[in-house]
Design an enzyme around this catalytic site. Structure first.
Site, PDB file in Angstrom:
ATOM      1  N   SER A 306      -3.017  -3.136   0.592  1.00  0.00           N
ATOM      2  CA  SER A 306      -2.629  -4.282  -0.223  1.00  0.00           C
ATOM      3  C   SER A 306      -1.841  -3.861  -1.466  1.00  0.00           C
ATOM      4  CB  SER A 306      -3.882  -5.083  -0.590  1.00  0.00           C
ATOM      5  OG  SER A 306      -3.566  -6.324  -1.158  1.00  0.00           O
ATOM      6  N   LYS A 331      -1.781  -4.024   5.003  1.00  0.00           N
ATOM      7  CA  LYS A 331      -2.127  -5.414   4.651  1.00  0.00           C
ATOM      8  C   LYS A 331      -0.934  -6.006   3.903  1.00  0.00           C
ATOM      9  CE  LYS A 331      -5.410  -8.363   2.151  1.00  0.00           C
ATOM     10  NZ  LYS A 331      -4.497  -8.924   1.139  1.00  0.00           N
ATOM     11  N   GLN A 335      -3.190 -13.456  -1.203  1.00  0.00           N
ATOM     12  CA  GLN A 335      -4.161 -14.538  -1.260  1.00  0.00           C
ATOM     13  C   GLN A 335      -4.262 -15.127  -2.666  1.00  0.00           C
ATOM     14  OE1 GLN A 335      -4.971 -11.525   0.453  1.00  0.00           O
ATOM     15  NE2 GLN A 335      -4.317 -12.666   2.257  1.00  0.00           N
TER      16      GLN A 335
END
Length: 478
Positions: A306, A331, A335
Site C-alpha cells: 500500500s 495493493k 480506502q
C-alpha cells in the site's frame, strides 16, 4: 437444541447477507439509471423500498426466533459490502469500530500483525518490528485458519482482527497454513502493548564516511514529522548517502506517505495518480524543488504494501532511486472511512492508485531494481514443541530444528525430519556454546536458546544481505 440454535443463527446470517446484497444491487441499479441520464420514476423507488420493507417484515415477524433489529441492519450492511468482493471494503459495527480506532492510537494491545483478506482467505501481510507476532514466528503470507481452535471462515476481516487482539499478557493460539508445511501450524502468541514508533534511524560507518539509515514501519499520523526530525539529525551528524527501509511496512495514511515523499522526490512528475471509477485521474505531486545531493536506496520486500509501495514507486519512477530486495505485496487501491452516525463505520475502496508511470500494481507488486534474497535463516521461525525432540524421532518440527542448526553453522547431515546421530551431535555442540547440559536432546530450554540465537543472527546487520547490498550501492555512488 444447541444445534437448532446454531442452524437458526446461520440461517439468519445468510438471510441478512441476502437482504444486504439485494439492497446493494437495487440501489446500485437505480443510481446507475439516474447516472445514465434516465429519469428515475418515483414509482420505481417506491417499489424497491416496498420489497426491502417486505423482506424485513418477513424476518422480524415470521422468523422462528425473535430477531434483534440492530443485528438485522448490521447484517444487511455487511451483505452489501460483502457483495462487492473487495477484501479492503468492510463494515465495522460500533464495537469493531472502537477497536479499529484504538489501533490508530500511539499504542494498543495485541500481537502486532497486519491482516488482510483475499477471497475467502485471511492473510498475514506482515508483523511490526519486534512484535509478539514476529517473535512467535508468524510470517508474511501465512493464511490464518483458526483462532483459539475455532474456524474463522464465516467472519469478516475486522471480526478476525478483534479476536486476535486482547489484553497484555493473555495468549492466543493462531492456526496458520504455510506453503512449506504439509500440516497447519498452531502458533501460540502472548499479546503485549504494541507501541507505534514508526521511524527508526542509525548511521553505518563505511570507509571514511557514514551512511544514514531510516526504517519506516508504517505510515501513521506522526510518521512524517518523526522522519523529518531523524533525517535532520542524521544530516547534521554527516551522511554520504541514505537508505530508506520499508520492508515489512503494511502501509497506512496516504497523507503521511505524501509528506514523506515531499522530502525525497521533486515535483517534476506526479509520484502517483488516483484513478476514480469513471476513469478520471488525479495526479499527486511533491512540493520539493531539488532532490538530495547524496545517493538514496530503498529496501523492499513482500511485506511492503500500500503506502509503502507508493513510496517505493515514487522513489524509483520519479528520481530513479534503486529498489533493493524482493517484489512487494501488491495493493493498488485506496480506502476511505465513513462514519455511519451510530458509532459504526464503513471503510470503502474509493479508487485505484497508479505509479508515476501509470502502472497499476494491484496483486502484482513492484519488482526491485536489484533483487537480493535474504539468507535461509531469515525464513526460519521460532520452534514450539510440547515434547522433547530426541534421537530416533521423525517429524516436521525436527526438520525445522535441523534447518535452525544448519543456519547457525552447526552442520547436520539431513533436514528431512529424522533425528539422526549428526543432529544429536549438533544439538550437543549448541548446548555447549550456551552453557546447557549437553544431552543432545532439544528440550524447552534448548529451543528457547535456539530461538534467541536465530533472532540475534537476524538482527546482526552483517547478515542482512539486502541491507549490505544497499550499503554497497551507496558506497559506489557517493
Amino acid at each position: 437444541m444447541k444445534s437448532l440454535k446454531k442452524y437458526n443463527k446461520l440461517l439468519l446470517m445468510i438471510t441478512c447477507m441476502v437482504l444486504g446484497a439485494a439492497l446493494f444491487f437495487a440501489v446500485e441499479h437505480l443510481v446507475l439509471k439516474k447516472g445514465e441520464g434516465h429519469q428515475t420514476k418515483e414509482a420505481e423507488v417506491t417499489e424497491t423500498l416496498k420489497k426491502l420493507q417486505k423482506a424485513q417484515n418477513l424476518i422480524t415477524e415470521s422468523y422462528v426466533e425473535k430477531v434483534d433489529s440492530a443485528k438485522l441492519l448490521d447484517g444487511a450492511i455487511q451483505g452489501m459490502v460483502a457483495s462487492l468482493g473487495d477484501p479492503y471494503s468492510v463494515y465495522m459495527d460500533e464495537e469493531t469500530s472502537r477497536q479499529f480506532e484504538q489501533s490508530l492510537d500511539s499504542s494498543f494491545s495485541g500481537i502486532g500483525a497486519e491482516v488482510t483478506k483475499e477471497g475467502e482467505d485471511f492473510i498475514i501481510v506482515d508483523r511490526f518490528k519486534g512484535s509478539p507476532a514476529e517473535k512467535a514466528g508468524i510470517k508474511p503470507n501465512d493464511k490464518i485458519k483458526t483462532i483459539d481452535g475455532k474456524s474463522i471462515q464465516s467472519l469478516t476481516l475486522y471480526q478476525v482482527t478483534a479476536k486476535i487482539r486482547g489484553p497484555k499478557g493473555s495468549k492466543v493460539q493462531i492456526g496458520v497454513e504455510r506453503g512449506d508445511h504439509a500440516k497447519d501450524l498452531v502458533i501460540t502468541v502472548t499479546r503485549d502493548d504494541i507501541p507505534i514508533e514508526t521511524v527508526h534511524s542509525k548511521r553505518f560507518k563505511k570507509g571514511n564516511g557514514y551512511i544514514g539509515y531510516l526504517e519506516i514501519t508504517t505510515f501513521a499520523e506522526g510518521t512524517a514529522k518523526d522522519l523529518k526530525e531523524e533525517l535532520t539529525r542524521l544530516e547534521a551528524e554527516g551522511i554520504d548517502g541514505l537508505i530508506l527501509d520499508v520492508r515489512g511496512n503494511p502501509g497506512g495514511l496516504l497523507s503521511s506517505v505524501h509528506e514523506v515523499l515531499d522530502e525525497f522526490v521533486t515535483g517534476k512528475k506526479p509520484f502517483m495518480h488516483i484513478e476514480k471509477r469513471n476513469g478520471d485521474r488525479e495526479p499527486l505531486k511533491s512540493v520539493l524543488k531539488e532532490k538530495k545531493d547524496y545517493p538514496i536506496a530503498t529496501l523492499i520486500d513482500g511485506g511492503s504494501a500500500s503506502a509503502a509501495e507508493i513510496l517505493a514507486a515514487g522513489m524509483q519512477e520519479v528520481e530513479g532511486y534503486p529498489l533493493i530486495g524482493v517484489t512487494t505485496f501488491g495493493k493498488g487501491t485506496v480506502q476511505q472511512s465513513f462514519d455511519l452516525g451510530d458509532g459504526s463505520q464503513m471503510k470503502l475502496t474509493m479508487s485505484k492508485w497508479l505509479t508515476p508511470n501509470k502502472k497499476w500494481i494491484h496483486k502484482k507488486g513492484i519488482a526491485p531494481t536489484l533483487e537480493v534474497m535474504q539468507p535461509p535463516v531469515f525464513e526460519l521461525v521460532p520452534l514450539q514443541s510440547a515434547v522433547v525432540l530426541k534421537k530416533g524421532m521423525n517429524n516436521e518440527k525436527i526438520a525445522v530444528l535441523q534447518n535452525m542448526l544448519n543456519g547457525l553453522g552447526l552442520d547436520v547431515d539431513r533436514t528431512d525430519g529424522y533425528f539422526s546421530a549428526s543432529t544429536e551431535k549438533a544439538v550437543q555442540n549448541f548446548q555447549k556454546t550456551v552453557g546447557l547440559t549437553q544431552n543432545g536432546e532439544a528440550n524447552t530450554a534448548t529451543l528457547n536458546e535456539l530461538d534467541k540465537a536465530i533472532q540475534s543472527y537476524k538482527e546482526n546487520p552483517k547478515n542482512d544481505h539486502q541491507l549490505q547490498s544497499a550499503i554497497e550501492f551507496i558506497t559506489k555512488n557517493e
